[in-house]
Design a protein around this motif. Structure first.
Motif, short mmCIF file in Angstrom:
data_model
loop_
_atom_site.label_atom_id
_atom_site.label_comp_id
_atom_site.label_asym_id
_atom_site.label_seq_id
_atom_site.Cartn_x
_atom_site.Cartn_y
_atom_site.Cartn_z
N ARG A 151 -15.07 -4.80 2.26
CA ARG A 151 -14.84 -5.18 3.57
C ARG A 151 -14.05 -6.31 3.96
O ARG A 151 -13.06 -6.33 4.61
N PRO A 185 -9.36 4.18 2.69
CA PRO A 185 -10.32 4.39 3.65
C PRO A 185 -10.89 3.25 4.74
O PRO A 185 -10.82 3.31 5.86
N HIS A 186 -11.15 2.20 3.73
CA HIS A 186 -11.58 0.98 4.46
C HIS A 186 -10.37 0.07 5.00
O HIS A 186 -10.23 -0.41 5.99
N ALA A 189 -8.68 2.03 8.15
CA ALA A 189 -9.67 2.19 9.06
C ALA A 189 -9.07 1.76 10.55
O ALA A 189 -8.65 0.37 10.58
N ASP A 190 -9.25 2.50 11.65
CA ASP A 190 -9.03 1.97 12.93
C ASP A 190 -7.56 1.46 13.11
O ASP A 190 -7.05 0.76 13.96
#
Length: 454
Positions: A151, A185-186, A189-190
């Motif tokens: 993250r 995907p991390h 994301a968004d």
């Protein structure tokens, strides 16, 4: 005394598990790395190979026995390990064999701040420590802790390249069952990016294809999928996701030299007048474009240790290699395929709707290249000498030997380099047009193979 010459390579440690690389030798490598760095803490991470967790555990046992605390970041791409080393200011060890088959594993080492460890910057010293026998530790045993990095890593990359305001894009991503299946995907994301995943399942046996996108057949399915989907582009990552290749909307591979030029222009907008490093087999368009945008191009030998050293020496903002490695000053001068991919997405996403990837890349693609051609030879030095003799007396020719042999004429150039690990010569040719490129390519190959002379 042990002989570890088979597994200690120029830039990393790599071998077959368990025949060459087993927990016992890795335990001693962990101890030697702790002794060599003298650091109070080390960070370790690993790819998706079945052998990786056991080897990480052995490395940690050796390092903690020498008094170092070990932070285990778990699953990671190689550039995520570089991020952890830089952000947390710790020496690091990444367990991966990149695109090698499942029976292999390896260790990429770095000092705090993601500074590289190669033969001349510590790898030879670590090998000697292991071969001569690890002395008993003289510090209290260290401890092992866990700390997730993904993250933090994803947020850091998005802070360097903001995708929040780009137009919507559709991108097909082939992770090759490697670590990009975990990181993409991390990172995306968004963002206004629709990801069409291919082979995101982590599997160190690589059941679908070799995770080496520099080999054309390994991107065949991705290229077809991009065309079928009408996607804006495709991205192909290698096993440890430190290299990235781009596929345009036509299903054509975008030259890494063109990516180098594109990212260089973007970085020069942010840091005007900066130095840009490029290796000697990138297209001559790269230094041309760098100069046109106010930067200073600096030519380097092939290899990450040379690129990173030159970046440190010149404070270069960016460096690119034709192999798909891209280096960033703001990423501790380490290479990150993911960060290069973000730059490409941002560049395309900032264009008017309807602009195609091939149109964006056209201004960075000026010449015709052969791609790397490998030839097995008995006598590398002799073959290079034949090529040099054949061209040395021609008018308008310049020759240099920074890395192998580079021969340059007004409308073409070529480089011939020996492989460090195999009895191969690697040929790269570039010219103003295809006919000239093919003529020069065939002449040089005939000379290398000694069945004709230019």
């Amino acid at each position: 005394m042990r002989d570890l010459s088979a597994i200690f390579k120029a830039y990393d440690i790599r071998g077959v598990v368990p025949d060459e690389l087993d927990p016992d030798v890795v335990r001693d490598i962990g101890a030697a790395f702790a002794i060599f760095t003298g650091a109070p803490q080390l960070v370790v991470a690993h790819d998706m190979r079945e052998s990786s967790p056991v080897l990480v555990e052995a490395f940690a046992e050796g390092a903690t026995a020498q008094g170092a605390d070990v932070v285990n970041a778990g699953l990671a791409s190689t550039d995520m390990l570089y991020f952890a080393s830089g952000r947390w200011d710790m020496p690091g060890a990444m367990f991966t064999a990149s695109h090698n088959p499942a029976k292999y594993n390896g260790i990429k080492l770095c000092l705090a701040g993601a500074r590289p460890v190669g033969q001349e910057t510590g790898l030879a010293d670590i090998r000697r420590l292991v071969e001569n026998g690890i002395p008993p530790g003289n510090r209290p045993r260290g401890a092992v802790s866990r700390r997730d990095a993904v993250r933090e890593y994803a947020a850091f990359l998005r802070g360097l390249v903001d995708l929040s305001h780009i137009r919507p894009l559709t991108v097909v991503v082939d992770a090759g069952n490697g670590m990009a299946g975990y990181t993409v995907p991390h990172v995306l994301a968004d963002c206004p990016v629709t990801v069409v995943p291919m082979y995101f399942e982590l599997d160190g046996n690589f059941p679908n294809h070799e995770a080496n996108p520099i080999v054309p057949e390994n991107t065949a399915e991705l290229r077809a999928r991009v065309r079928e989907m009408g996607a804006d582009l495709g991205l192909a990552f290698d096993g440890d996701a430190d290299r990235c290749f781009v596929i345009d909307e036509r299903g054509e591979v975008v030259s890494p030299s063109a990516i180098t030029a594109l990212v260089a222009v973007r970085e020069l907008r942010r840091a005007p007048g900066s130095a840009i490093i490029h290796n000697l087999i990138t297209s001559k368009a790269v230094p041309e474009i760098v100069r046109e945008h106010g930067g200073t191009p600096i030519r380097s030998r092939v290899g990450h240790s040379f690129i990173k050293a030159l970046m440190a020496e010149t404070n270069a903002v960016f460096g690119g290699e034709h192999s798909g490695h891209f280096y960033f000053r703001d990423f501790w001068r380490a290479d990150s395929g993911m960060l290069a991919a973000l730059h490409v997405l941002a560049a395309l996403g900032e264009t008017p709707p309807g602009t195609r990837c091939s149109e964006l890349m056209a201004e960075f693609t000026r010449y015709v290249a052969s791609g790397e051609i490998n030839t097995t030879v008995r006598d590398q030095a002799g073959a290079i000498a034949r090529v040099k003799a054949a061209y040395a007396d021609r008018p308008g020719i310049t020759i240099d030997e920074l890395d192998g042999l580079t021969v340059t004429a007004p409308s073409w150039w070529f480089n011939v380099r020996p492989s460090n690990t195999e009895p191969l010569l690697r040929l790269n040719v570039e010219a103003d047009d295809r006919a000239t490129m093919e003529r020069v390519r065939d002449e040089v190959l005939a000379c290398i193979r000694d069945d004709g002379r230019p």
